[in-house]
Design an enzyme around this catalytic site. Structure first.
Site, short mmCIF file in Angstrom:
data_model
loop_
_atom_site.label_atom_id
_atom_site.label_comp_id
_atom_site.label_asym_id
_atom_site.label_seq_id
_atom_site.Cartn_x
_atom_site.Cartn_y
_atom_site.Cartn_z
N GLN A 164 31.68 18.39 77.96
CA GLN A 164 30.51 19.13 77.50
C GLN A 164 29.71 19.70 78.67
O GLN A 164 29.23 20.84 78.60
CB GLN A 164 29.62 18.21 76.65
N CYS A 218 32.69 12.26 55.57
CA CYS A 218 31.27 12.42 55.90
C CYS A 218 30.58 13.35 54.89
O CYS A 218 29.45 13.09 54.46
CB CYS A 218 31.10 12.96 57.31
#
Length: 371
Positions: free
Chosen positions: A189, A342
């Site tokens: 990231q 989810c």
């Protein structure tokens, strides 16, 4: 037959049949599924799906029914889940020595996987669908909402706790003229954010949030990171935030939360997606800020995460073929299981997502709620 009957009886409690006709019913491909599901609970369910032992035409709705019926609390005892609960209660699974595990398992995966799933900015948290009609628009709307909630002005500084691929920092620098810094535990990231936003006042650092220095900053933000903090560290987290923010600043905390406290997340998610994850409750957040922050606003838009996850899955499915060729079908089944279990969880409203706006000393007068 004992394991099969147990599974069939449990699923019947939430209106799901084995080899039934409804799209949320499951089709059992390998009979070993029953024993594995009973012996290992949620972990066995997920791993047997990855191995192709069962499937469902509408996996998201299957999980809406299973989670909404709290089926896990009715399932037979299994050692792996019990052990995870015990360890989570006795140990600090989110201490600094362990804080990089989530990156090792999930966030440091090749960026092309996230590019094939998320929006153009790689915003790995719930979008804001109030007026948006597509994935990119809902994420830009969420980022803009946060900027408006903290009253961001040109030239101000913002610190992003858990900055991910730099979506907020890039947006705030581009659209609001802000100067942004952030920390993440993912080296991938950091590399992505620093490369993509090299021409903007954006800095991403590989660091545990507890070691963050600098500031004080005009404002703080945190999106989808608090779920990695753990209840044993909530107070430390907010003490760190208080140290980093100016006295008149605002902090927007974007996080998933549960309706009831739980020392762990789902065992399958804990192993394959978010190691050491824990969902806070609203009460745990508001208790942890005592003496540090004033709660100015709480905004629940949990149903939007269902829509976001379904949009992520649609995009992933459109890119599935080359990913399966490169990473294998088992990985792709794992990824869609993650997205759709989810989605079902948020649809059931057993879990939610939203934002807190916090101020160190209270906004003079009235904080004007932003939506």
């Amino acid at each position: 037959m004992g394991a099969e009957k147990t599974v069939r009886d449990l699923l019947a409690m939430c209106g799901v049949e084995v080899n039934g006709k409804n799209p949320w019913d499951i089709e059992v491909v390998d009979e070993r599924f029953y024993t594995r599901a009973v012996a290992q609970g949620s972990l066995g369910m997920g791993e047997s799906f990855m191995d192709g032992w069962w499937r469902s035409p509408q996996l998201d709705e299957f999980f809406n029914k299973v989670v909404g019926a709290h089926l896990s609390s009715k399932a037979p005892f299994n050692f792996k889940t019990a052990w995870l609960v015990l360890v989570s209660k006795l140990q600090n699974r989110q201490n600094m020595k362990r804080s990089f595990i989530a990156a090792d398992v999930h966030y440091d995966l090749p960026v092309e996987i996230f590019e094939a799933t998320f929006d153009k900015r790689l915003t790995g948290s719930c979008g804001y669908w109030k007026e948006a009609t597509d994935l990119d628009a809902c994420q830009d709307a969420k980022l803009d909402l946060i900027c408006r909630k903290i009253g961001l002005k040109p030239g101000q500084t913002v610190f992003d706790i858990g900055c991910g691929w730099g979506a907020f920092m890039g947006f705030a620098a581009e659209k609001y003229g802000a100067r942004c810094e952030g920390v993440t535990v993912s080296k991938e990231q950091v590399a992505y954010a620093m490369g993509r936003y090299a021409n903007l006042p954006v800095k991403s650092t590989l660091m545990d949030y507890r070691n963050a220095t600098g500031g004080p900053y005009d404002h703080l933000v945190s999106m989808g990171m608090f779920e990695h903090v753990g209840d044993k560290n909530y107070r430390t987290y907010f003490e760190t935030a208080r140290r980093l923010i100016k006295e008149d600043g605002l902090f927007c905390l974007h996080t998933i939360w549960g309706n009831e406290p739980d020392p762990k997340i789902d065992p399958w998610l804990d192993k394959y997606i978010f190691p050491n994850g824990v969902l806070p409750t609203v009460g745990q957040v508001t208790s942890a800020v005592h003496g540090l922050f004033v709660v100015e606003d709480v905004h629940n838009f949990g149903a939007y995460y269902d829509k976001t996850l379904m949009a992520w899955n649609d995009k992933f499915q459109s890119n599935r073929a080359p990913l399966a060729q490169k990473y294998g079908e088992r990985f792709c089944r794992m990824w869609e299981y993650y997205l759709l279990c989810c989605a079902g969880g948020f649809r059931s409203r057993v879990i939610s997502v939203g934002q807190f706006v916090l101020s160190p000393r209270g906004v003079p007068g009235v904080y004007e709620t932003v939506r």
